[in-house]
Scaffold this motif. Structure first.
Motif, PDB file in Angstrom:
ATOM      1  N   ILE A 137      -6.966   5.914   1.706  1.00  0.00           N
ATOM      2  CA  ILE A 137      -6.941   4.453   1.736  1.00  0.00           C
ATOM      3  C   ILE A 137      -6.678   4.048   3.184  1.00  0.00           C
ATOM      4  O   ILE A 137      -5.827   4.627   3.854  1.00  0.00           O
TER       5      ILE A 137
ATOM      6  N   THR B 140      -6.313  -2.004   4.182  1.00  0.00           N
ATOM      7  CA  THR B 140      -6.284  -2.199   2.736  1.00  0.00           C
ATOM      8  C   THR B 140      -4.891  -1.939   2.181  1.00  0.00           C
ATOM      9  O   THR B 140      -4.395  -2.680   1.335  1.00  0.00           O
ATOM     10  N   LEU B 141      -4.249  -0.887   2.686  1.00  0.00           N
ATOM     11  CA  LEU B 141      -2.930  -0.527   2.186  1.00  0.00           C
ATOM     12  C   LEU B 141      -1.916  -1.641   2.424  1.00  0.00           C
ATOM     13  O   LEU B 141      -1.065  -1.922   1.579  1.00  0.00           O
TER      14      LEU B 141
ATOM     15  N   SER C   5      -2.455  -4.684   2.373  1.00  0.00           N
ATOM     16  CA  SER C   5      -2.792  -5.865   1.576  1.00  0.00           C
ATOM     17  C   SER C   5      -2.752  -5.569   0.083  1.00  0.00           C
ATOM     18  O   SER C   5      -3.044  -6.442  -0.726  1.00  0.00           O
ATOM     19  N   GLN C   6      -2.423  -4.331  -0.272  1.00  0.00           N
ATOM     20  CA  GLN C   6      -2.460  -3.915  -1.672  1.00  0.00           C
ATOM     21  C   GLN C   6      -1.100  -4.085  -2.342  1.00  0.00           C
ATOM     22  O   GLN C   6      -0.103  -3.531  -1.887  1.00  0.00           O
TER      23      GLN C   6
ATOM     24  N   ARG D  44      -4.147 -11.163   2.834  1.00  0.00           N
ATOM     25  CA  ARG D  44      -5.497 -10.791   3.281  1.00  0.00           C
ATOM     26  C   ARG D  44      -5.622 -11.014   4.778  1.00  0.00           C
ATOM     27  O   ARG D  44      -4.726 -11.565   5.430  1.00  0.00           O
TER      28      ARG D  44
END
Length: 355
Positions: free
Chosen positions: A10, A14-15, A17-18, A312
């Motif tokens: 990942i 992205t991490l 925002s996850q 985001r």
């Protein structure tokens, strides 16, 4: 056709925002899910402490003022008899609950213990804590004490703890030699400290004094020292705690964001802007670096009070979007459920899996 063997990765953007599920704590701020070790000198009172922990967590009572996650507990008291356990129970409690279980016999690591633990966890899916007293007893006679063996054995237990989201606490011994760092006195190789999530040492101020220091260090807890004193019923009571700055819990960010969104339907801004809104003078300690993490770990809790949260990136900036459920933009928006990091880190080689 040969199955392609690839790493599951990942990316950092992205991490960050996850939404992720926060780590479960069996004892708030002290004992999390995972593998832990409690080491002390012989006859210092480790087993008394372990028994009290097993009973108190099963009851759901606080541990030294810290909340617990109530559930079934299992105590492998492999150096004791059933009679001794009964005698000790009568000293520390008036009524032991039915959801604390004891055994004085088990297989050893690599020769059936893993399967025994998995069977118990399958039969008692609400288990939150397993205590093994002592580590040496589950290794069998003639154990070869090497770094590789220490790491292999503890890794097998950690896989079980992580797969089931429980805490496993190993009772162990200290070396007789003194050292500046109390954790370096834990018997065995450095693989033991490296493989566990937390280490605890129980050291008496003076032999037979009934006063001791519980030193705590770990990946998911801050270093702290608890001064304890054993009372007439052989229960270790808290005298003082070096931890003076309470950790920000998920509940605090939920309260602050609820206040922020009371008179508005949405907030869109950078972590710096949001931090300035909810903690303008810095008294809460919610820095821009912390606020995104706290929100991502509280998505489910925020959703329960009608606030949707998304982190985001836009035009090279990280943005936090908060919306009240009754706002038009939030209608019909599907909530993003947090994911459990353990769910994507497990594998086919794990000894057993969560039921």
């Amino acid at each position: 056709m040969k199955k392609e063997n690839r790493l599951l990765t990942i990316d950092g953007e992205t991490l960050m925002s996850q939404p992720l599920t926060p780590l479960n704590f069996v004892v708030d701020t002290l004992l999390s899910q995972g593998l832990h070790i409690l080491a002390g000198s012989p006859k210092v009172g480790k087993s008394w402490l372990a028994l009290w922990l097993a009973v108190t967590v099963a009851k759901g009572d606080p541990i030294w003022g810290m909340g617990v996650k109530q559930g079934t507990t299992l105590y492998l008291c492999l150096e004791d008899s059933t009679l001794r356990i009964q005698n000790r129970l009568f000293e520390i409690t008036e009524d032991a609950p039915a959801n604390v279980h004891f055994t004085t016999n088990s297989d050893t690591l690599g020769k059936g213990l893993e399967e025994q633990l998995c069977a118990f966890l399958s039969e008692h899916p609400d288990t939150v804590l397993v205590i093994i007293d002592t580590l040496q007893m589950i290794r069998g006679a003639g154990y070869d004490n090497t770094y590789a063996n220490d790491y292999r054995d503890l890794s097998a237990l950690k896989h079980i703890a992580d797969a089931h989201g429980i805490a496993i606490l190993l009772i162990h011994h200290l070396r007789k030699e003194l050292a500046d760092d109390v954790f370096s006195r834990i018997s065995g190789t450095t693989a033991i400290s490296g493989a566990v999530d937390s280490s605890f040492t129980l050291i008496e101020d003076k032999r037979g004094s009934g006063k001791a220091t519980l030193s705590c260090i770990g990946r998911d807890i801050e270093y702290r020292e608890l001064t304890l004193e054993r009372n007439a019923e052989n229960v270790w009571e808290l005298v003082s705690d070096s931890r003076t700055q309470p950790e920000l819990l998920g509940g605090r960010i939920v309260i602050l964001l609820s206040e922020l969104m009371r008179d508005r339907t949405e907030f869109i801004g950078t972590p710096t802007e949001l931090s300035a809104q909810i903690d303008p003078v810095g008294s809460e300690g919610i820095t821009p670096k912390k606020v995104s993490r706290l929100i991502l770990q509280s998505v489910a809790a925020l959703s329960k009070i009608g606030i949707s949260a998304v982190v985001r990136r836009s035009n090279g900036k990280r943005l936090i979007e908060l919306r009240r459920a009754e706002s038009d933009d939030a209608q019909g928006t599907q909530a993003v459920d947090p994911i459990d990091p353990a769910a994507v880190s497990g594998g086919e080689n794990a000894p057993c899996f969560a039921p």
